[in-house]
Design a protein around this motif. Structure first.
Motif, PDB file in Angstrom:
ATOM      1  N   ASN A 196       0.817  -1.208   0.000  1.00  0.00           N
ATOM      2  CA  ASN A 196       0.000   0.000   0.000  1.00  0.00           C
ATOM      3  C   ASN A 196       0.855   1.264   0.000  1.00  0.00           C
ATOM      4  O   ASN A 196       0.444   2.302  -0.543  1.00  0.00           O
ATOM      5  CB  ASN A 196      -0.907   0.041   1.232  1.00  0.00           C
ATOM      6  CG  ASN A 196      -1.961  -1.050   1.231  1.00  0.00           C
ATOM      7  OD1 ASN A 196      -2.223  -1.683   0.209  1.00  0.00           O
ATOM      8  ND2 ASN A 196      -2.560  -1.274   2.385  1.00  0.00           N
TER       9      ASN A 196
ATOM     10  N   ARG B 184       1.430   3.510  -3.029  1.00  0.00           N
ATOM     11  CA  ARG B 184       0.388   4.358  -3.614  1.00  0.00           C
ATOM     12  C   ARG B 184       0.860   5.806  -3.602  1.00  0.00           C
ATOM     13  O   ARG B 184       1.501   6.264  -2.657  1.00  0.00           O
ATOM     14  CB  ARG B 184      -0.908   4.239  -2.809  1.00  0.00           C
ATOM     15  CG  ARG B 184      -2.026   5.147  -3.276  1.00  0.00           C
ATOM     16  CD  ARG B 184      -2.597   4.710  -4.610  1.00  0.00           C
ATOM     17  NE  ARG B 184      -3.421   3.519  -4.442  1.00  0.00           N
ATOM     18  CZ  ARG B 184      -3.696   2.661  -5.407  1.00  0.00           C
ATOM     19  NH1 ARG B 184      -3.191   2.867  -6.633  1.00  0.00           N
ATOM     20  NH2 ARG B 184      -4.456   1.596  -5.182  1.00  0.00           N
TER      21      ARG B 184
ATOM     22  N   GLN C 135      -5.887   1.673  -0.694  1.00  0.00           N
ATOM     23  CA  GLN C 135      -5.263   0.372  -0.485  1.00  0.00           C
ATOM     24  C   GLN C 135      -5.075  -0.339  -1.828  1.00  0.00           C
ATOM     25  O   GLN C 135      -5.974  -0.318  -2.682  1.00  0.00           O
ATOM     26  CB  GLN C 135      -6.123  -0.492   0.445  1.00  0.00           C
ATOM     27  CG  GLN C 135      -6.313   0.108   1.822  1.00  0.00           C
ATOM     28  CD  GLN C 135      -7.301  -0.689   2.646  1.00  0.00           C
ATOM     29  OE1 GLN C 135      -6.932  -1.561   3.426  1.00  0.00           O
ATOM     30  NE2 GLN C 135      -8.583  -0.406   2.465  1.00  0.00           N
ATOM     31  N   LEU C 136      -3.927  -0.944  -2.002  1.00  0.00           N
ATOM     32  CA  LEU C 136      -3.616  -1.580  -3.280  1.00  0.00           C
ATOM     33  C   LEU C 136      -4.543  -2.777  -3.516  1.00  0.00           C
ATOM     34  O   LEU C 136      -4.665  -3.657  -2.661  1.00  0.00           O
ATOM     35  CB  LEU C 136      -2.157  -2.036  -3.295  1.00  0.00           C
ATOM     36  CG  LEU C 136      -1.584  -2.402  -4.649  1.00  0.00           C
ATOM     37  CD1 LEU C 136      -1.393  -1.169  -5.508  1.00  0.00           C
ATOM     38  CD2 LEU C 136      -0.252  -3.120  -4.490  1.00  0.00           C
ATOM     39  N   LYS C 137      -5.170  -2.784  -4.666  1.00  0.00           N
ATOM     40  CA  LYS C 137      -6.003  -3.927  -5.033  1.00  0.00           C
ATOM     41  C   LYS C 137      -5.135  -5.169  -5.152  1.00  0.00           C
ATOM     42  O   LYS C 137      -4.058  -5.130  -5.747  1.00  0.00           O
ATOM     43  CB  LYS C 137      -6.703  -3.646  -6.356  1.00  0.00           C
ATOM     44  CG  LYS C 137      -7.615  -4.764  -6.837  1.00  0.00           C
ATOM     45  CD  LYS C 137      -8.217  -4.414  -8.199  1.00  0.00           C
ATOM     46  CE  LYS C 137      -9.073  -5.544  -8.745  1.00  0.00           C
ATOM     47  NZ  LYS C 137      -9.596  -5.223 -10.096  1.00  0.00           N
ATOM     48  N   ASN C 138      -5.600  -6.297  -4.586  1.00  0.00           N
ATOM     49  CA  ASN C 138      -4.812  -7.535  -4.626  1.00  0.00           C
ATOM     50  C   ASN C 138      -5.730  -8.720  -4.866  1.00  0.00           C
ATOM     51  O   ASN C 138      -6.971  -8.574  -4.884  1.00  0.00           O
ATOM     52  CB  ASN C 138      -4.024  -7.707  -3.327  1.00  0.00           C
ATOM     53  CG  ASN C 138      -4.931  -7.766  -2.105  1.00  0.00           C
ATOM     54  OD1 ASN C 138      -5.626  -8.745  -1.884  1.00  0.00           O
ATOM     55  ND2 ASN C 138      -4.944  -6.677  -1.325  1.00  0.00           N
TER      56      ASN C 138
ATOM     57  N   ASP D 141      -4.520  -3.536  -9.965  1.00  0.00           N
ATOM     58  CA  ASP D 141      -4.838  -2.172  -9.554  1.00  0.00           C
ATOM     59  C   ASP D 141      -4.545  -1.186 -10.690  1.00  0.00           C
ATOM     60  O   ASP D 141      -3.482  -1.240 -11.313  1.00  0.00           O
ATOM     61  CB  ASP D 141      -4.002  -1.815  -8.323  1.00  0.00           C
ATOM     62  CG  ASP D 141      -4.472  -0.546  -7.639  1.00  0.00           C
ATOM     63  OD1 ASP D 141      -4.339   0.526  -8.239  1.00  0.00           O
ATOM     64  OD2 ASP D 141      -4.958  -0.633  -6.501  1.00  0.00           O
TER      65      ASP D 141
ATOM     66  N   GLY E 107      -4.838   2.254 -10.179  1.00  0.00           N
ATOM     67  CA  GLY E 107      -4.532   3.554  -9.614  1.00  0.00           C
ATOM     68  C   GLY E 107      -3.061   3.896  -9.727  1.00  0.00           C
ATOM     69  O   GLY E 107      -2.225   3.049 -10.066  1.00  0.00           O
TER      70      GLY E 107
END
Length: 582
Positions: A325, A328, A347-350, A363, A365
């Motif tokens: 995270n 980011r 929060q980083l997509k996982n 992710d 973003g």
């Protein structure tokens, strides 16, 4: 040849002396595996004993937690990663979950191995210094000067490791003969002055360059002395040395220190001993002894990769959710220093809990490009192996999480050439570990500038590191040459508003730049915020990985240091004092 220091030297053989029972020549039979004193006092003999001290840098002969890499204590305890694998994997000397949960006991085998391994390195350095006054005629005065300086550099390194790991430790130099009162040395005196003196001697007496890659030189000693000052908050003294190193420092082969254009080359065995390397553990393969390789990393590969991935074992050293995270960034490419990277959509997509055969889109973003140089995650190319498949490469997501380590992983094109295939795994690689690299130097210097120098100079140093990360040619690409993710990074373009703002920036930059390299926990301890940061980390990570973190807690004024090994206290009854809280 890539490496010129050969590390497979037995100190037992090097230091044993022949005892003669009578005067008859034909009865003078040396014991097998031992060397006569005259062999040790020659130049070759002295160099051999010296190289045996270098050999101890990777923890040779002890556990993986012994290495000067410190991936267990520095990174697992620091929140860069968790132990990984599954709850049952790694009993005994590989039960690294005690480091992530701060449940170390004085009886822990890894704690004792760290103690023993560092004192083994010290004993070898002391042996050099003890033999040197009786050096044979083939040892010139210049040789004596250099050899003594290298030995004192190495001794200082091992004591530095002991100091920041255990705090109060007994100091033993070459004047104390092993087995004759050494067990009576107490751990009641601060050893920082001794460490300083050794590094200063090394700085004053080592050459600027060395014939062999991997040997300490004048600039490595100056840098390490500055780091020693930094740990004691002697910022003025540290700044003066960092200024010299940044302006004039050179590697052992004479190249001026600098940042590599490609971040990943720092962890590529084909680029070892480059201009970013200040002092490194040298790794070599296919020498007949896997202990010469990066042996301490043999468990730290994605699990169950088969022929499509590296090594195939064992899923240890899994990067944390919190670290992922942290990469980011905001729309302008700057980190979220307010901690909001752990909240909501930041929060980083996982792919936690998602089968590899199921659809998953990574992710979209904005993220710092160093994310995908540092962490293996689903849907992103994993060096030249393949696109990371997610769950299929994770032994137990419910315990380790969805990420794989990516630094210190060998390339598919290097398998069997820069790895050693003679043992149970190809994970014995030739990748050096940089104990100090130039980006580290710039960021340590930035800290000193913040405290006693110039906030603008600190910003310049931080931006130098970020500028390298902004090299788009080196960003991770997909097979069609496109960026593998939405990479955005920029420099700090306006002056820092205060010292506190500058401190926040440099501390976070160290977190990103040096993640997974064994620095984080020690940084937090010396900054004085370790309890706050680690307990917040545990609270967050426990929501994601309750099997690994529920009930864990960092206890202030105790967990900053490891316990003095109980076996050492027992052996030296009444001499060694245990650390507070144990």
């Amino acid at each position: 040849m890539k490496k010129t220091i050969i590390k497979g030297v037995s100190i037992t053989a090097m230091l044993a002396f022949v005892t003669f029972a009578c005067n008859d020549k034909f009865l003078d039979v040396p014991a097998t595996g031992q060397l006569a004193g005259s062999q040790l006092t020659s130049k070759a003999g002295l160099e051999g004993v010296l190289l045996s001290s270098y050999a101890q840098l990777n923890g040779r002969g002890f556990s993986r937690a012994t290495s000067s890499f410190n991936w267990v204590r520095g990174s697992v305890s620091g929140g860069d990663a968790n132990k990984g694998s599954n709850p049952g994997d790694g009993g005994g000397n590989t039960n690294f979950s005690t480091f992530q949960r701060f449940e170390l006991l004085p009886t822990n085998g890894d704690v004792n191995d760290k103690w023993r391994g560092m004192y083994e390195g010290i004993s070898r350095a002391n042996a050099v210094l003890r033999i040197l006054p009786t050096a044979a005629a083939d040892v010139s005065d210049a040789d004596k000067k250099r050899i003594s300086a290298e030995a004192r550099f190495l001794r200082a390194h091992y004591y530095f490791e002991l100091k920041r790991s255990f705090n109060m430790v007994p100091y033993i130099d070459e004047t104390l003969d092993y087995g004759q009162g050494i067990e009576l040395v107490k751990n009641d005196v601060d050893i920082w002055p001794k460490i300083e003196a050794d590094f200063k001697f090394a700085q004053d007496n080592l050459p600027e360059t060395q014939a062999a890659a991997g040997r300490a030189n004048k600039w490595a000693a100056a840098t390490y002395l500055a780091k020693t000052y930094l740990y004691q908050k002697k910022y003025t003294e540290a700044k003066a040395l960092f200024d010299q190193v940044i302006a004039s420092g050179v590697t052992t082969n004479g190249k001026k220190y600098g940042l590599l254009a490609n971040y990943t080359d720092i962890f590529n065995a084909a680029r070892d001993n480059m201009e970013e390397s200040v002092f490194a553990i040298q790794a070599a393969v296919n020498t007949g002894d896997v202990a010469n390789s990066a042996q301490e990393l043999d468990l730290n590969f994605p699990y169950n990769t088969g022929s499509n991935g590296p090594a195939g074992c064992c899923g240890f050293f899994a990067p944390s959710f919190e670290l992922a995270n942290s990469f980011r960034v905001n729309a302008n490419g700057l980190p979220l220093l307010d901690g909001s990277y752990n909240t909501g959509a930041n929060q980083l997509k996982n792919d936690q809990g998602i089968e590899s055969k199921a659809t998953f889109t990574p992710d979209a973003g904005p993220v710092d490009p160093r994310l995908d140089w540092s962490i293996g995650r689903r849907g992103i190319p994993y060096l030249d192996w393949m696109v990371h498949p997610g769950l299929d490469w994770i032994r137990d997501q419910s315990y380790a999480g969805p990420y794989s380590p990516k630094k210190f992983i060998f390339y598919k094109a290097q398998d069997k050439t820069l790895t050693d295939g003679s043992s149970w795994t190809d994970g014995y690689s030739a990748i050096n570990y940089n104990i100090i690299r130039f980006a580290d130097v710039l960021l340590m210097a930035a800290e000193c500038e913040i405290e006693v120098g110039s906030l603008e100079t600190a910003r310049t140093y931080i931006n130098r590191v970020r500028t390298r990360a902004a090299n788009q040619d080196a960003w991770v690409k997909t097979s069609d040459g496109k960026n593998a993710a939405n990479y955005v990074i920029s420099n700090y373009t306006t002056a820092f508003a205060s010292k506190d703002a500058a401190r926040a920036a440099v501390q976070f930059e160290r977190k990103l730049e040096l993640s997974g390299e064994g620095h984080r926990f020690y940084d937090l301890v010396r900054w004085g915020n370790v309890s706050t940061v680690i307990n917040a980390f545990i609270t967050y990570e426990a929501q994601k990985l309750p099997l690994g973190y529920s009930g864990a807690k960092f206890t202030a004024n105790k967990d900053e240091y490891m316990p003095i090994p109980q076996v050492q206290i027992d052996y030296q009854a009444g001499v060694l004092k245990q650390n507070p809280g144990y």
